[in-house]
Design an enzyme around this catalytic site. Structure first.
Site, PDB file in Angstrom:
ATOM      1  N   ILE A 118       0.843  -1.208   0.000  1.00 25.89           N
ATOM      2  CA  ILE A 118       0.000   0.000   0.000  1.00 25.89           C
ATOM      3  C   ILE A 118       0.873   1.252   0.000  1.00 25.89           C
ATOM      4  O   ILE A 118       0.636   2.198  -0.765  1.00 25.89           O
ATOM      5  CB  ILE A 118      -0.964  -0.015   1.214  1.00 25.89           C
ATOM      6  CG1 ILE A 118      -1.955  -1.174   1.064  1.00 25.89           C
ATOM      7  CG2 ILE A 118      -1.695   1.319   1.339  1.00 25.89           C
ATOM      8  CD1 ILE A 118      -2.755  -1.489   2.316  1.00 25.89           C
TER       9      ILE A 118
ATOM     10  N   THR B 192      -4.647   4.875   7.811  1.00 27.67           N
ATOM     11  CA  THR B 192      -5.565   3.887   7.238  1.00 27.67           C
ATOM     12  C   THR B 192      -5.074   2.471   7.545  1.00 27.67           C
ATOM     13  O   THR B 192      -5.533   1.518   6.927  1.00 27.67           O
ATOM     14  CB  THR B 192      -5.691   4.049   5.702  1.00 27.67           C
ATOM     15  OG1 THR B 192      -4.396   3.928   5.112  1.00 27.67           O
ATOM     16  CG2 THR B 192      -6.306   5.381   5.318  1.00 27.67           C
TER      17      THR B 192
ATOM     18  N   ARG C  62      -3.838   0.662  11.143  1.00 24.98           N
ATOM     19  CA  ARG C  62      -4.451   0.072  12.328  1.00 24.98           C
ATOM     20  C   ARG C  62      -4.506   1.132  13.415  1.00 24.98           C
ATOM     21  O   ARG C  62      -3.547   1.895  13.594  1.00 24.98           O
ATOM     22  CB  ARG C  62      -3.661  -1.141  12.831  1.00 24.98           C
ATOM     23  CG  ARG C  62      -3.851  -2.412  12.008  1.00 24.98           C
ATOM     24  CD  ARG C  62      -5.272  -2.980  12.133  1.00 24.98           C
ATOM     25  NE  ARG C  62      -5.475  -4.176  11.321  1.00 24.98           N
ATOM     26  CZ  ARG C  62      -5.951  -4.170  10.075  1.00 24.98           C
ATOM     27  NH1 ARG C  62      -6.303  -3.041   9.498  1.00 24.98           N
ATOM     28  NH2 ARG C  62      -6.126  -5.307   9.419  1.00 24.98           N
TER      29      ARG C  62
ATOM     30  N   ASP D 281      -9.095   6.154   9.129  1.00 25.34           N
ATOM     31  CA  ASP D 281     -10.017   5.100   8.701  1.00 25.34           C
ATOM     32  C   ASP D 281     -10.068   3.985   9.743  1.00 25.34           C
ATOM     33  O   ASP D 281     -10.851   3.055   9.615  1.00 25.34           O
ATOM     34  CB  ASP D 281      -9.562   4.528   7.345  1.00 25.34           C
ATOM     35  CG  ASP D 281     -10.577   3.535   6.782  1.00 25.34           C
ATOM     36  OD1 ASP D 281     -11.774   3.912   6.705  1.00 25.34           O
ATOM     37  OD2 ASP D 281     -10.201   2.400   6.454  1.00 25.34           O
TER      38      ASP D 281
ATOM     39  N   GLU E  20     -12.011   0.667  17.771  1.00 24.04           N
ATOM     40  CA  GLU E  20     -13.066   0.604  16.760  1.00 24.04           C
ATOM     41  C   GLU E  20     -13.942  -0.639  16.873  1.00 24.04           C
ATOM     42  O   GLU E  20     -15.052  -0.670  16.342  1.00 24.04           O
ATOM     43  CB  GLU E  20     -12.469   0.675  15.354  1.00 24.04           C
ATOM     44  CG  GLU E  20     -11.675  -0.573  14.944  1.00 24.04           C
ATOM     45  CD  GLU E  20     -11.120  -0.493  13.524  1.00 24.04           C
ATOM     46  OE1 GLU E  20     -10.490   0.522  13.184  1.00 24.04           O
ATOM     47  OE2 GLU E  20     -11.323  -1.456  12.765  1.00 24.04           O
TER      48      GLU E  20
ATOM     49  N   HIS F 296     -13.369   2.321   8.802  1.00 19.33           N
ATOM     50  CA  HIS F 296     -12.617   1.173   8.265  1.00 19.33           C
ATOM     51  C   HIS F 296     -13.190   0.737   6.908  1.00 19.33           C
ATOM     52  O   HIS F 296     -13.590  -0.410   6.725  1.00 19.33           O
ATOM     53  CB  HIS F 296     -12.626  -0.008   9.254  1.00 19.33           C
ATOM     54  CG  HIS F 296     -11.414  -0.880   9.117  1.00 19.33           C
ATOM     55  ND1 HIS F 296     -10.708  -1.359  10.185  1.00 19.33           N
ATOM     56  CD2 HIS F 296     -10.779  -1.368   8.017  1.00 19.33           C
ATOM     57  CE1 HIS F 296      -9.699  -2.091   9.765  1.00 19.33           C
ATOM     58  NE2 HIS F 296      -9.718  -2.117   8.436  1.00 19.33           N
TER      59      HIS F 296
HETATM   60  P1  NAI Z   1       2.694  -4.939   3.613  1.00 21.18           P
HETATM   61  O1  NAI Z   1       3.028  -6.097   4.482  1.00 21.18           O
HETATM   62  O2  NAI Z   1       2.816  -5.078   2.134  1.00 21.18           O
HETATM   63  O3  NAI Z   1       3.563  -3.666   4.052  1.00 21.18           O
HETATM   64  C1  NAI Z   1       3.805  -3.307   5.381  1.00 21.18           C
HETATM   65  C2  NAI Z   1       5.157  -2.647   5.406  1.00 21.18           C
HETATM   66  O4  NAI Z   1       5.383  -2.175   6.726  1.00 21.18           O
HETATM   67  C3  NAI Z   1       6.308  -3.619   5.060  1.00 21.18           C
HETATM   68  O5  NAI Z   1       7.095  -3.105   4.009  1.00 21.18           O
HETATM   69  C4  NAI Z   1       7.097  -3.703   6.354  1.00 21.18           C
HETATM   70  O6  NAI Z   1       8.494  -3.824   6.111  1.00 21.18           O
HETATM   71  C5  NAI Z   1       6.763  -2.370   6.992  1.00 21.18           C
HETATM   72  N1  NAI Z   1       7.064  -2.319   8.411  1.00 21.18           N
HETATM   73  C6  NAI Z   1       7.061  -3.322   9.310  1.00 21.18           C
HETATM   74  N2  NAI Z   1       7.458  -2.857  10.507  1.00 21.18           N
HETATM   75  C7  NAI Z   1       7.725  -1.535  10.355  1.00 21.18           C
HETATM   76  C8  NAI Z   1       8.195  -0.522  11.226  1.00 21.18           C
HETATM   77  N3  NAI Z   1       8.485  -0.785  12.499  1.00 21.18           N
HETATM   78  N4  NAI Z   1       8.335   0.726  10.729  1.00 21.18           N
HETATM   79  C9  NAI Z   1       8.068   1.002   9.436  1.00 21.18           C
HETATM   80  N5  NAI Z   1       7.653   0.063   8.556  1.00 21.18           N
HETATM   81  C10 NAI Z   1       7.470  -1.188   9.009  1.00 21.18           C
HETATM   82  O7  NAI Z   1       1.226  -4.502   4.038  1.00 21.18           O
HETATM   83  P2  NAI Z   1       0.208  -3.601   3.192  1.00 21.18           P
HETATM   84  O8  NAI Z   1      -0.635  -4.500   2.348  1.00 21.18           O
HETATM   85  O9  NAI Z   1       0.928  -2.482   2.562  1.00 21.18           O
HETATM   86  O10 NAI Z   1      -0.723  -3.067   4.368  1.00 21.18           O
HETATM   87  C11 NAI Z   1      -0.275  -2.104   5.296  1.00 21.18           C
HETATM   88  C12 NAI Z   1      -1.247  -2.053   6.446  1.00 21.18           C
HETATM   89  O11 NAI Z   1      -2.494  -1.527   5.972  1.00 21.18           O
HETATM   90  C13 NAI Z   1      -1.640  -3.445   6.983  1.00 21.18           C
HETATM   91  O12 NAI Z   1      -0.721  -3.851   7.941  1.00 21.18           O
HETATM   92  C14 NAI Z   1      -3.012  -3.251   7.534  1.00 21.18           C
HETATM   93  O13 NAI Z   1      -2.883  -2.986   8.910  1.00 21.18           O
HETATM   94  C15 NAI Z   1      -3.534  -2.025   6.815  1.00 21.18           C
HETATM   95  N6  NAI Z   1      -4.706  -2.272   6.007  1.00 21.18           N
HETATM   96  C16 NAI Z   1      -5.815  -1.494   6.213  1.00 21.18           C
HETATM   97  C17 NAI Z   1      -6.961  -1.684   5.450  1.00 21.18           C
HETATM   98  C18 NAI Z   1      -8.168  -0.806   5.637  1.00 21.18           C
HETATM   99  O14 NAI Z   1      -9.240  -1.122   5.099  1.00 21.18           O
HETATM  100  N7  NAI Z   1      -8.076   0.301   6.348  1.00 21.18           N
HETATM  101  C19 NAI Z   1      -7.032  -2.749   4.467  1.00 21.18           C
HETATM  102  C20 NAI Z   1      -5.789  -3.481   4.278  1.00 21.18           C
HETATM  103  C21 NAI Z   1      -4.679  -3.251   5.047  1.00 21.18           C
END
Ligand code: NAI
Length: 333
Positions: free
Chosen positions: A153, A229, A231, A255, A260, A292
Protein backbone atom coordinates in the site's frame (compact mmCIF):
# COMPACT_ATOMS: atom_id res chain seq x y z
CA UNK A 1 -16.54 -28.23 4.75
CA UNK A 2 -18.86 -26.52 7.19
CA UNK A 3 -17.83 -22.91 7.66
CA UNK A 4 -19.04 -20.48 10.33
CA UNK A 5 -18.74 -16.99 8.90
CA UNK A 6 -18.67 -14.29 11.58
CA UNK A 7 -19.28 -10.53 11.28
CA UNK A 8 -21.23 -11.13 8.09
CA UNK A 9 -22.74 -8.15 6.32
CA UNK A 10 -24.82 -8.39 3.14
CA UNK A 11 -21.77 -7.66 0.98
CA UNK A 12 -19.69 -10.42 2.62
CA UNK A 13 -22.43 -12.96 1.94
CA UNK A 14 -22.85 -11.81 -1.67
CA UNK A 15 -19.15 -12.07 -2.54
CA UNK A 16 -18.49 -15.28 -0.56
CA UNK A 17 -21.50 -17.03 -2.14
CA UNK A 18 -20.20 -15.99 -5.57
CA UNK A 19 -16.77 -17.49 -4.83
CA UNK A 20 -17.99 -20.66 -3.08
CA UNK A 21 -18.15 -23.85 -5.10
CA UNK A 22 -18.04 -26.67 -2.58
CA UNK A 23 -18.70 -25.66 0.99
CA UNK A 24 -21.55 -25.08 3.43
CA UNK A 25 -21.39 -21.48 4.58
CA UNK A 26 -23.29 -20.56 7.73
CA UNK A 27 -23.53 -16.81 8.12
CA UNK A 28 -23.63 -14.99 11.45
CA UNK A 29 -24.11 -11.27 11.78
CA UNK A 30 -22.47 -11.48 15.21
CA UNK A 31 -18.86 -10.64 15.87
CA UNK A 32 -16.86 -13.56 17.23
CA UNK A 33 -16.58 -13.07 20.97
CA UNK A 34 -16.38 -15.43 23.98
CA UNK A 35 -20.19 -15.19 24.20
CA UNK A 36 -20.78 -16.02 20.51
CA UNK A 37 -18.10 -18.65 19.93
CA UNK A 38 -20.61 -21.49 20.45
CA UNK A 39 -22.18 -20.57 17.12
CA UNK A 40 -19.20 -22.26 15.44
CA UNK A 41 -19.79 -25.62 17.14
CA UNK A 42 -19.71 -28.44 14.62
CA UNK A 43 -17.95 -26.33 11.97
CA UNK A 44 -14.45 -27.14 10.76
CA UNK A 45 -13.70 -23.59 9.68
CA UNK A 46 -14.29 -20.21 11.30
CA UNK A 47 -14.13 -17.33 8.84
CA UNK A 48 -13.51 -14.00 10.57
CA UNK A 49 -12.84 -10.31 10.03
CA UNK A 50 -10.75 -7.60 11.67
CA UNK A 51 -12.87 -6.85 14.73
CA UNK A 52 -13.55 -10.42 15.73
CA UNK A 53 -11.84 -11.38 18.98
CA UNK A 54 -9.37 -14.21 18.69
CA UNK A 55 -7.66 -14.39 22.04
CA UNK A 56 -6.77 -17.70 23.68
CA UNK A 57 -10.18 -18.39 25.31
CA UNK A 58 -12.02 -17.98 21.98
CA UNK A 59 -9.40 -20.03 20.12
CA UNK A 60 -9.63 -22.83 22.67
CA UNK A 61 -13.42 -22.80 22.49
CA UNK A 62 -13.29 -22.91 18.68
CA UNK A 63 -10.95 -25.91 18.81
CA UNK A 64 -13.17 -27.66 21.36
CA UNK A 65 -16.11 -27.16 18.99
CA UNK A 66 -14.27 -28.79 16.09
CA UNK A 67 -12.72 -25.83 14.26
CA UNK A 68 -9.39 -26.68 12.60
CA UNK A 69 -8.98 -23.73 10.28
CA UNK A 70 -9.25 -20.04 10.95
CA UNK A 71 -9.75 -18.20 7.67
CA UNK A 72 -9.13 -14.47 8.06
CA UNK A 73 -10.83 -12.23 5.52
CA UNK A 74 -8.09 -9.67 6.18
CA UNK A 75 -4.39 -9.11 5.66
CA UNK A 76 -3.75 -7.91 9.23
CA UNK A 77 -3.60 -10.62 11.90
CA UNK A 78 -2.74 -8.56 14.99
CA UNK A 79 -6.11 -9.58 16.51
CA UNK A 80 -5.23 -13.29 16.53
CA UNK A 81 -3.33 -15.07 19.30
CA UNK A 82 -1.20 -17.16 16.95
CA UNK A 83 0.54 -19.03 19.76
CA UNK A 84 -2.85 -20.10 21.11
CA UNK A 85 -3.91 -21.18 17.62
CA UNK A 86 -0.72 -23.25 17.20
CA UNK A 87 -1.22 -24.77 20.67
CA UNK A 88 -4.81 -25.69 19.76
CA UNK A 89 -3.77 -27.20 16.41
CA UNK A 90 -5.66 -24.56 14.42
CA UNK A 91 -4.18 -23.46 11.09
CA UNK A 92 -4.54 -19.75 10.36
CA UNK A 93 -4.75 -18.40 6.81
CA UNK A 94 -5.28 -14.86 5.62
CA UNK A 95 -5.72 -12.76 2.50
CA UNK A 96 -2.30 -11.12 2.24
CA UNK A 97 -3.20 -8.72 -0.56
CA UNK A 98 -6.53 -7.62 -1.95
CA UNK A 99 -6.41 -4.49 -3.99
CA UNK A 100 -3.80 -2.39 -2.25
CA UNK A 101 -5.10 0.22 -4.71
CA UNK A 102 -8.34 0.43 -2.70
CA UNK A 103 -6.52 1.43 0.49
CA UNK A 104 -3.97 3.68 -1.24
CA UNK A 105 -6.70 5.57 -3.10
CA UNK A 106 -8.78 5.96 0.06
CA UNK A 107 -5.72 7.31 1.87
CA UNK A 108 -5.35 10.04 -0.73
CA UNK A 109 -9.13 10.65 -0.66
CA UNK A 110 -8.81 11.43 3.07
CA UNK A 111 -5.91 13.79 2.34
CA UNK A 112 -7.80 15.67 -0.36
CA UNK A 113 -11.03 15.69 1.63
CA UNK A 114 -9.18 17.40 4.48
CA UNK A 115 -7.03 19.72 2.39
CA UNK A 116 -10.00 21.09 0.43
CA UNK A 117 -12.56 20.77 3.28
CA UNK A 118 -14.83 18.69 1.04
CA UNK A 119 -17.21 17.35 3.76
CA UNK A 120 -17.72 20.84 5.24
CA UNK A 121 -18.12 22.42 1.81
CA UNK A 122 -20.71 19.83 0.78
CA UNK A 123 -22.68 20.27 4.01
CA UNK A 124 -22.71 24.05 3.45
CA UNK A 125 -23.84 23.84 -0.15
CA UNK A 126 -26.69 21.52 0.86
CA UNK A 127 -27.82 24.22 3.30
CA UNK A 128 -27.63 26.89 0.62
CA UNK A 129 -24.54 28.39 2.25
CA UNK A 130 -22.04 29.26 -0.46
CA UNK A 131 -19.60 31.18 1.75
CA UNK A 132 -15.96 30.19 1.37
CA UNK A 133 -14.96 31.50 4.82
CA UNK A 134 -13.05 28.78 6.67
CA UNK A 135 -12.65 26.56 3.62
CA UNK A 136 -9.18 27.74 2.60
CA UNK A 137 -7.05 24.80 1.47
CA UNK A 138 -3.49 24.38 0.24
CA UNK A 139 -1.79 22.81 -2.76
CA UNK A 140 -0.65 19.22 -2.36
CA UNK A 141 1.88 19.96 -5.07
CA UNK A 142 5.28 20.74 -3.59
CA UNK A 143 4.51 19.35 -0.14
CA UNK A 144 6.63 16.73 1.64
CA UNK A 145 4.81 13.51 2.49
CA UNK A 146 6.27 11.03 4.97
CA UNK A 147 5.21 7.40 4.87
CA UNK A 148 5.82 4.99 7.73
CA UNK A 149 5.70 1.57 6.07
CA UNK A 150 6.52 1.07 2.42
CA UNK A 151 4.90 -2.23 1.55
CA UNK A 152 2.24 -2.89 -1.07
CA UNK A 153 0.00 0.00 0.00
CA UNK A 154 2.77 2.43 0.93
CA UNK A 155 4.45 2.16 -2.47
CA UNK A 156 1.15 2.91 -4.22
CA UNK A 157 0.51 5.92 -2.01
CA UNK A 158 4.02 7.12 -2.81
CA UNK A 159 3.39 6.80 -6.54
CA UNK A 160 0.09 8.65 -6.36
CA UNK A 161 1.73 11.42 -4.35
CA UNK A 162 4.60 11.55 -6.86
CA UNK A 163 1.89 12.27 -9.42
CA UNK A 164 0.69 15.23 -7.36
CA UNK A 165 4.23 16.61 -7.31
CA UNK A 166 5.00 15.78 -3.68
CA UNK A 167 8.41 14.98 -2.29
CA UNK A 168 8.01 11.53 -0.74
CA UNK A 169 9.97 10.28 2.27
CA UNK A 170 9.48 6.77 3.62
CA UNK A 171 10.65 4.94 6.73
CA UNK A 172 10.59 1.16 6.63
CA UNK A 173 13.39 -0.94 8.14
CA UNK A 174 12.68 -3.77 5.69
CA UNK A 175 11.89 -1.85 2.48
CA UNK A 176 13.89 -2.17 -0.69
CA UNK A 177 14.20 0.86 -2.96
CA UNK A 178 11.57 0.96 -5.71
CA UNK A 179 12.99 2.24 -8.98
CA UNK A 180 9.53 3.14 -10.29
CA UNK A 181 8.84 5.77 -7.65
CA UNK A 182 10.71 8.80 -6.40
CA UNK A 183 11.02 7.89 -2.73
CA UNK A 184 13.72 8.89 -0.26
CA UNK A 185 14.26 6.16 2.32
CA UNK A 186 14.80 7.84 5.70
CA UNK A 187 14.24 7.12 9.39
CA UNK A 188 11.11 7.97 11.43
CA UNK A 189 12.89 10.98 12.92
CA UNK A 190 13.36 12.61 9.50
CA UNK A 191 9.70 12.03 8.71
CA UNK A 192 8.55 13.61 11.94
CA UNK A 193 10.78 16.66 11.47
CA UNK A 194 10.32 17.24 7.72
CA UNK A 195 6.92 15.98 6.57
CA UNK A 196 3.90 18.21 5.97
CA UNK A 197 1.80 15.07 5.70
CA UNK A 198 2.48 11.86 7.63
CA UNK A 199 0.67 8.71 6.57
CA UNK A 200 0.91 5.29 8.22
CA UNK A 201 1.21 2.09 6.18
CA UNK A 202 2.95 -0.35 8.52
CA UNK A 203 1.34 -3.25 10.37
CA UNK A 204 0.48 -3.03 14.07
CA UNK A 205 3.23 -4.84 15.98
CA UNK A 206 4.80 -4.31 19.41
CA UNK A 207 7.40 -2.13 17.64
CA UNK A 208 4.84 0.07 15.87
CA UNK A 209 2.24 0.31 18.68
CA UNK A 210 1.71 4.04 19.39
CA UNK A 211 4.40 5.05 16.91
CA UNK A 212 2.49 8.32 17.02
CA UNK A 213 2.49 9.45 20.65
CA UNK A 214 3.09 12.63 22.67
CA UNK A 215 6.86 12.43 22.15
CA UNK A 216 6.75 11.93 18.39
CA UNK A 217 4.01 14.55 17.95
CA UNK A 218 6.36 17.04 19.67
CA UNK A 219 8.91 16.38 16.90
CA UNK A 220 6.45 17.15 14.08
CA UNK A 221 6.02 20.37 12.15
CA UNK A 222 3.34 22.76 13.30
CA UNK A 223 0.07 22.07 11.49
CA UNK A 224 1.14 18.65 10.21
CA UNK A 225 -1.47 16.44 8.55
CA UNK A 226 -1.70 12.93 9.99
CA UNK A 227 -3.41 10.07 8.13
CA UNK A 228 -3.97 6.54 9.42
CA UNK A 229 -5.57 3.89 7.24
CA UNK A 230 -3.55 1.02 8.75
CA UNK A 231 -4.45 0.07 12.33
CA UNK A 232 -5.83 2.19 15.16
CA UNK A 233 -3.19 1.04 17.64
CA UNK A 234 -0.47 2.86 15.71
CA UNK A 235 -1.75 6.09 17.23
CA UNK A 236 -2.11 7.19 20.85
CA UNK A 237 -5.47 8.88 20.35
CA UNK A 238 -5.36 10.92 23.57
CA UNK A 239 -1.99 12.38 22.53
CA UNK A 240 -3.38 13.18 19.09
CA UNK A 241 -6.34 14.99 20.65
CA UNK A 242 -3.88 17.13 22.64
CA UNK A 243 -1.95 17.76 19.40
CA UNK A 244 -5.16 18.88 17.68
CA UNK A 245 -6.00 21.22 20.56
CA UNK A 246 -2.58 22.91 20.43
CA UNK A 247 -2.61 23.08 16.63
CA UNK A 248 0.52 20.96 16.29
CA UNK A 249 -1.67 18.59 14.30
CA UNK A 250 -3.47 20.67 11.67
CA UNK A 251 -5.49 17.87 10.06
CA UNK A 252 -6.29 14.32 11.04
CA UNK A 253 -7.68 11.66 8.70
CA UNK A 254 -8.57 8.26 10.14
CA UNK A 255 -10.02 5.10 8.70
CA UNK A 256 -9.09 3.07 11.77
CA UNK A 257 -9.36 3.69 15.50
CA UNK A 258 -7.82 1.91 18.44
CA UNK A 259 -11.18 1.02 20.02
CA UNK A 260 -13.07 0.60 16.76
CA UNK A 261 -14.18 -2.93 17.67
CA UNK A 262 -17.17 -1.58 19.58
CA UNK A 263 -18.12 0.94 16.87
CA UNK A 264 -17.23 0.20 13.31
CA UNK A 265 -19.24 -1.89 10.82
CA UNK A 266 -22.51 -1.42 12.73
CA UNK A 267 -25.30 1.15 12.38
CA UNK A 268 -25.27 2.90 15.75
CA UNK A 269 -27.01 6.03 14.51
CA UNK A 270 -29.84 5.73 17.05
CA UNK A 271 -27.48 4.94 19.94
CA UNK A 272 -25.41 7.08 22.28
CA UNK A 273 -21.68 6.81 21.63
CA UNK A 274 -20.18 5.97 25.01
CA UNK A 275 -16.56 6.26 23.86
CA UNK A 276 -15.71 9.82 24.99
CA UNK A 277 -12.37 9.87 23.20
CA UNK A 278 -13.96 9.00 19.87
CA UNK A 279 -16.76 11.48 20.55
CA UNK A 280 -14.16 14.21 21.18
CA UNK A 281 -12.48 13.45 17.85
CA UNK A 282 -15.79 14.04 16.10
CA UNK A 283 -15.97 17.59 17.44
CA UNK A 284 -12.93 18.88 15.50
CA UNK A 285 -13.64 20.56 12.16
CA UNK A 286 -10.24 19.45 10.87
CA UNK A 287 -10.76 15.73 11.53
CA UNK A 288 -12.15 13.38 8.89
CA UNK A 289 -13.06 9.85 9.91
CA UNK A 290 -14.31 6.89 7.91
CA UNK A 291 -15.28 3.59 9.55
CA UNK A 292 -12.62 1.17 8.27
CA UNK A 293 -13.80 1.38 4.68
CA UNK A 294 -10.49 1.87 2.86
CA UNK A 295 -10.63 -1.74 1.62
CA UNK A 296 -14.27 -1.46 0.59
CA UNK A 297 -14.29 -1.67 -3.21
CA UNK A 298 -15.79 -4.18 -5.61
CA UNK A 299 -12.32 -5.32 -6.64
CA UNK A 300 -11.13 -5.82 -3.06
CA UNK A 301 -14.24 -7.71 -1.92
CA UNK A 302 -13.98 -9.98 -4.96
CA UNK A 303 -10.32 -10.70 -4.16
CA UNK A 304 -11.04 -11.27 -0.44
CA UNK A 305 -13.79 -13.79 -1.19
CA UNK A 306 -11.82 -15.56 -3.93
CA UNK A 307 -8.65 -15.90 -1.84
CA UNK A 308 -10.61 -16.99 1.23
CA UNK A 309 -12.21 -19.79 -0.79
CA UNK A 310 -8.86 -20.80 -2.35
CA UNK A 311 -7.40 -20.97 1.18
CA UNK A 312 -10.27 -23.14 2.40
CA UNK A 313 -10.17 -25.37 -0.71
CA UNK A 314 -6.43 -25.96 -0.17
CA UNK A 315 -7.00 -26.90 3.48
CA UNK A 316 -9.87 -29.22 2.53
CA UNK A 317 -7.57 -30.90 0.01
CA UNK A 318 -4.91 -31.38 2.69
CA UNK A 319 -2.56 -28.88 1.07
CA UNK A 320 -0.61 -26.14 2.81
CA UNK A 321 -1.75 -22.76 1.58
CA UNK A 322 0.81 -20.13 0.64
CA UNK A 323 -1.36 -17.79 2.70
CA UNK A 324 -0.81 -19.62 5.97
CA UNK A 325 0.43 -17.41 8.80
CA UNK A 326 3.68 -19.01 9.83
CA UNK A 327 6.08 -18.23 12.66
CA UNK A 328 8.56 -16.89 10.08
CA UNK A 329 5.97 -14.40 8.79
CA UNK A 330 5.28 -13.15 12.31
CA UNK A 331 8.93 -12.75 13.29
CA UNK A 332 9.83 -11.35 9.86
CA UNK A 333 12.65 -13.84 9.50
P1 NAI B 1 2.69 -4.94 3.61
O1 NAI B 1 3.03 -6.10 4.48
O2 NAI B 1 2.82 -5.08 2.13
O3 NAI B 1 3.56 -3.67 4.05
C1 NAI B 1 3.80 -3.31 5.38
C2 NAI B 1 5.16 -2.65 5.41
O4 NAI B 1 5.38 -2.18 6.73
C3 NAI B 1 6.31 -3.62 5.06
O5 NAI B 1 7.09 -3.11 4.01
C4 NAI B 1 7.10 -3.70 6.35
O6 NAI B 1 8.49 -3.82 6.11
C5 NAI B 1 6.76 -2.37 6.99
N1 NAI B 1 7.06 -2.32 8.41
C6 NAI B 1 7.06 -3.32 9.31
N2 NAI B 1 7.46 -2.86 10.51
C7 NAI B 1 7.72 -1.54 10.36
C8 NAI B 1 8.20 -0.52 11.23
N3 NAI B 1 8.49 -0.79 12.50
N4 NAI B 1 8.34 0.73 10.73
C9 NAI B 1 8.07 1.00 9.44
N5 NAI B 1 7.65 0.06 8.56
C10 NAI B 1 7.47 -1.19 9.01
O7 NAI B 1 1.23 -4.50 4.04
P2 NAI B 1 0.21 -3.60 3.19
O8 NAI B 1 -0.63 -4.50 2.35
O9 NAI B 1 0.93 -2.48 2.56
O10 NAI B 1 -0.72 -3.07 4.37
C11 NAI B 1 -0.27 -2.10 5.30
C12 NAI B 1 -1.25 -2.05 6.45
O11 NAI B 1 -2.49 -1.53 5.97
C13 NAI B 1 -1.64 -3.44 6.98
O12 NAI B 1 -0.72 -3.85 7.94
C14 NAI B 1 -3.01 -3.25 7.53
O13 NAI B 1 -2.88 -2.99 8.91
C15 NAI B 1 -3.53 -2.03 6.82
N6 NAI B 1 -4.71 -2.27 6.01
C16 NAI B 1 -5.82 -1.49 6.21
C17 NAI B 1 -6.96 -1.68 5.45
C18 NAI B 1 -8.17 -0.81 5.64
O14 NAI B 1 -9.24 -1.12 5.10
N7 NAI B 1 -8.08 0.30 6.35
C19 NAI B 1 -7.03 -2.75 4.47
C20 NAI B 1 -5.79 -3.48 4.28
C21 NAI B 1 -4.68 -3.25 5.05
Amino acid sequence: MKIAVFSTRSYDQYYLDRANTAHELIYFNNHLRPETVRLAEGCEVACVFVNDQLGRPVINALAAGGVRLLALRSAGFNHVDLTAAADAGITVVRVPAYSPFAVAEHTVALMLGLIRNIPRAHARVREGNFSLEGLLGFDLHGKTAGLIGLGRIGVLVAKILNGFGCRVLAADPYARPDNNAAIELVDNQSIFSQADIITLHCPLTPQTHHVIDATTIEQMQDGVMLINTSRGGLIDTQAVIKGLKTGRIGHLGLDVYEEEGDLFFDDLSDKIISDDIFARLLTFPNVLITGHQAFFTHEALTAIADTTMVNIDAFAAGQRSGNEITKELVTGS
